[in-house]
Design an enzyme around this catalytic site. Sequence first.
Site, PDB file in Angstrom:
ATOM      1  N   ASP A 141       0.893  -1.253   0.102  1.00 26.02           N
ATOM      2  CA  ASP A 141       0.132   0.017   0.085  1.00 26.02           C
ATOM      3  C   ASP A 141       0.880   1.216   0.023  1.00 26.02           C
ATOM      4  O   ASP A 141       0.517   2.269   0.430  1.00 26.02           O
ATOM      5  CB  ASP A 141      -1.117   0.131   1.220  1.00 26.02           C
ATOM      6  CG  ASP A 141      -2.121   1.185   0.909  1.00 26.02           C
ATOM      7  OD1 ASP A 141      -2.901   1.386   2.152  1.00 26.02           O
ATOM      8  OD2 ASP A 141      -2.387   1.518  -0.153  1.00 26.02           O
ATOM      9  N   LYS A 144       2.689   3.798  -5.701  1.00 21.88           N
ATOM     10  CA  LYS A 144       2.450   2.528  -6.678  1.00 21.88           C
ATOM     11  C   LYS A 144       3.352   1.989  -7.611  1.00 21.88           C
ATOM     12  O   LYS A 144       3.254   1.031  -8.070  1.00 21.88           O
ATOM     13  CB  LYS A 144       0.816   2.969  -7.342  1.00 21.88           C
ATOM     14  CG  LYS A 144      -0.103   3.649  -6.273  1.00 21.88           C
ATOM     15  CD  LYS A 144      -0.222   2.700  -5.141  1.00 21.88           C
ATOM     16  CE  LYS A 144      -0.854   3.302  -3.999  1.00 21.88           C
ATOM     17  NZ  LYS A 144      -0.877   2.854  -2.679  1.00 21.88           N
ATOM     18  N   ASP A 169      -3.137  -3.026  -2.582  1.00 26.06           N
ATOM     19  CA  ASP A 169      -4.347  -2.049  -2.489  1.00 26.06           C
ATOM     20  C   ASP A 169      -4.288  -1.115  -3.788  1.00 26.06           C
ATOM     21  O   ASP A 169      -3.083  -1.175  -4.223  1.00 26.06           O
ATOM     22  CB  ASP A 169      -4.106  -1.204  -1.358  1.00 26.06           C
ATOM     23  CG  ASP A 169      -5.528   0.056  -1.155  1.00 26.06           C
ATOM     24  OD1 ASP A 169      -5.257   0.893  -0.636  1.00 26.06           O
ATOM     25  OD2 ASP A 169      -6.604  -0.487  -1.533  1.00 26.06           O
ATOM     26  N   ASN A 170      -5.421  -0.596  -4.270  1.00 23.34           N
ATOM     27  CA  ASN A 170      -5.360   0.383  -5.147  1.00 23.34           C
ATOM     28  C   ASN A 170      -4.815  -0.103  -6.605  1.00 23.34           C
ATOM     29  O   ASN A 170      -4.428   0.589  -7.414  1.00 23.34           O
ATOM     30  CB  ASN A 170      -4.435   1.721  -4.917  1.00 23.34           C
ATOM     31  CG  ASN A 170      -4.567   2.061  -3.404  1.00 23.34           C
ATOM     32  OD1 ASN A 170      -3.583   2.139  -2.727  1.00 23.34           O
ATOM     33  ND2 ASN A 170      -5.803   2.726  -3.153  1.00 23.34           N
ATOM     34  N   GLU A 199     -11.156   4.226  -0.898  1.00 23.77           N
ATOM     35  CA  GLU A 199     -11.835   4.525   0.504  1.00 23.77           C
ATOM     36  C   GLU A 199     -12.650   5.811   0.738  1.00 23.77           C
ATOM     37  O   GLU A 199     -12.402   6.754  -0.066  1.00 23.77           O
ATOM     38  CB  GLU A 199     -10.520   4.547   1.562  1.00 23.77           C
ATOM     39  CG  GLU A 199      -9.516   5.569   0.881  1.00 23.77           C
ATOM     40  CD  GLU A 199      -8.449   4.763   0.076  1.00 23.77           C
ATOM     41  OE1 GLU A 199      -8.830   3.638  -0.599  1.00 23.77           O
ATOM     42  OE2 GLU A 199      -7.467   5.113   0.272  1.00 23.77           O
TER      43      GLU A 199
HETATM   44  O1  LIG Z   1      -0.752   7.082  -2.890  1.00 23.65           O
HETATM   45  C1  LIG Z   1      -1.255   6.377  -2.241  1.00 23.65           C
HETATM   46  N1  LIG Z   1      -0.636   5.679  -1.344  1.00 23.65           N
HETATM   47  C2  LIG Z   1       1.083   5.892  -1.299  1.00 23.65           C
HETATM   48  C3  LIG Z   1       1.232   5.776   0.022  1.00 23.65           C
HETATM   49  C4  LIG Z   1       2.515   5.948   0.808  1.00 23.65           C
HETATM   50  C5  LIG Z   1       2.853   5.765   1.816  1.00 23.65           C
HETATM   51  O2  LIG Z   1       3.733   4.735   2.000  1.00 23.65           O
HETATM   52  C6  LIG Z   1       4.952   5.489   2.462  1.00 23.65           C
HETATM   53  N2  LIG Z   1       6.119   4.850   1.170  1.00 23.65           N
HETATM   54  C7  LIG Z   1       5.935   5.149   0.108  1.00 23.65           C
HETATM   55  N3  LIG Z   1       7.148   4.473  -0.420  1.00 23.65           N
HETATM   56  C8  LIG Z   1       7.640   3.922   0.589  1.00 23.65           C
HETATM   57  C9  LIG Z   1       8.956   3.099   0.471  1.00 23.65           C
HETATM   58  N4  LIG Z   1       9.185   2.372   1.778  1.00 23.65           N
HETATM   59  C10 LIG Z   1       8.605   2.860   2.703  1.00 23.65           C
HETATM   60  N5  LIG Z   1       7.510   3.738   2.998  1.00 23.65           N
HETATM   61  C11 LIG Z   1       7.139   4.171   1.571  1.00 23.65           C
HETATM   62  C12 LIG Z   1       4.928   7.081   2.163  1.00 23.65           C
HETATM   63  O3  LIG Z   1       5.783   7.775   3.217  1.00 23.65           O
HETATM   64  C13 LIG Z   1       3.146   6.817   2.614  1.00 23.65           C
HETATM   65  O4  LIG Z   1       3.253   7.101   3.995  1.00 23.65           O
HETATM   66  C14 LIG Z   1      -2.676   6.120  -2.321  1.00 23.65           C
HETATM   67  C15 LIG Z   1      -3.568   7.134  -3.101  1.00 23.65           C
HETATM   68  C16 LIG Z   1      -4.784   7.028  -3.013  1.00 23.65           C
HETATM   69  N6  LIG Z   1      -5.508   8.225  -3.698  1.00 23.65           N
HETATM   70  O5  LIG Z   1      -6.832   8.071  -3.803  1.00 23.65           O
HETATM   71  O6  LIG Z   1      -5.070   9.092  -4.246  1.00 23.65           O
HETATM   72  C17 LIG Z   1      -5.552   6.076  -2.500  1.00 23.65           C
HETATM   73  C18 LIG Z   1      -4.782   4.986  -1.854  1.00 23.65           C
HETATM   74  O7  LIG Z   1      -5.408   4.171  -0.997  1.00 23.65           O
HETATM   75  C19 LIG Z   1      -3.374   5.175  -1.532  1.00 23.65           C
HETATM   76  O8  LIG Z   1      -2.758   4.384  -0.870  1.00 23.65           O
HETATM   77 MG   LIG Z   2      -3.931   2.514  -0.353  1.00 25.21          MG
END
Ligand SMILES: O=C(NC/C=C/[C@H]1O[C@@H](n2cnc3cncnc32)[C@H](O)[C@@H]1O)c1cc([N+](=O)[O-])cc(O)c1O
Ligand SMILES: [Mg+2]
Length: 214
Positions: A141, A144, A169-170, A199
């Site tokens: 999650d 992406k 997810d997603n 969500e």
């Molecule tokens: O962009 C989305 N999720 C990205 C999530 C990112 C999270 O994971 C961490 N991260 C990233 N690479 C990492 C590598 N290593 C560790 N943490 C990391 C980031 O610091 C953030 O806390 C998203 C977007 C939507 N949306 O509707 O736009 C809906 C969703 O459910 C989503 O999950």
């Molecule tokens: Mg997500």
Amino acid sequence: TQSTRPQRLLGAVQKNATRGDPRSVVQAIDQFCRQKEWAMNVGDEKGCILDSVVSEVNPATVLELGTYCGYSTVRIASLLPPHAKLITLEFNPDFAAIARQVIAWAGLEDKVHLVEGASGDWIPKMTEQFGVKTFDLVFLDHWKDRYLPDTMLMEECGLLRKGSILLADNVICPGTPDYLEYVRSSPRYESQYFKSHLEYTKVEDGLEKSVFLG
Ligand SMILES: O=C(NC/C=C/[C@H]1O[C@@H](n2cnc3cncnc32)[C@H](O)[C@@H]1O)c1cc([N+](=O)[O-])cc(O)c1O
Ligand SMILES: [Mg+2]
């Protein structure tokens, strides 16, 4: 100074949830996201699918990529059998700090190991640092465009065994086209799509469950 959305989400948990009650923490976050501010938690609808997969797998070792505020961390950890371990990776220190407090409010610190760092750096260190041989379940999650490279990295590091489950997810919104193409076309995975909604919205999204065949 202005508070951040994760700080306001934590405030809602501390105000509305009961310490030591994971379900009330999940409910408080969902209520905050529905009534006050949308946030990118897996949410209540996809969360039920996540719960059913966790319960079915009954994993001893779980890896979560992308903790954010700890919403799915709490959902997963609250369903784990005793002595099971959930390792969650988060590289943003501000998000990690909020997630630690959300996980603590739920009383799940003993089941969760939150590692502050990048998946690309930490996946190769899982065995030496945490004594994990393979993961029974991985919840993807995070960014992406990291799903596919990190899945290939987990394969290379021998962290997946015959029967390991990847739950992503997603896969529709925002979408992970290269990952989806890979797990659906590779003979090494058996994939299944669980249709749902993004969500707290009516937009289509879903979870992809992929069994590693070894
Ligand atoms: O962009 C989305 N999720 C990205 C999530 C990112 C999270 O994971 C961490 N991260 C990233 N690479 C990492 C590598 N290593 C560790 N943490 C990391 C980031 O610091 C953030 O806390 C998203 C977007 C939507 N949306 O509707 O736009 C809906 C969703 O459910 C989503 O999950
Ligand atoms: Mg997500």
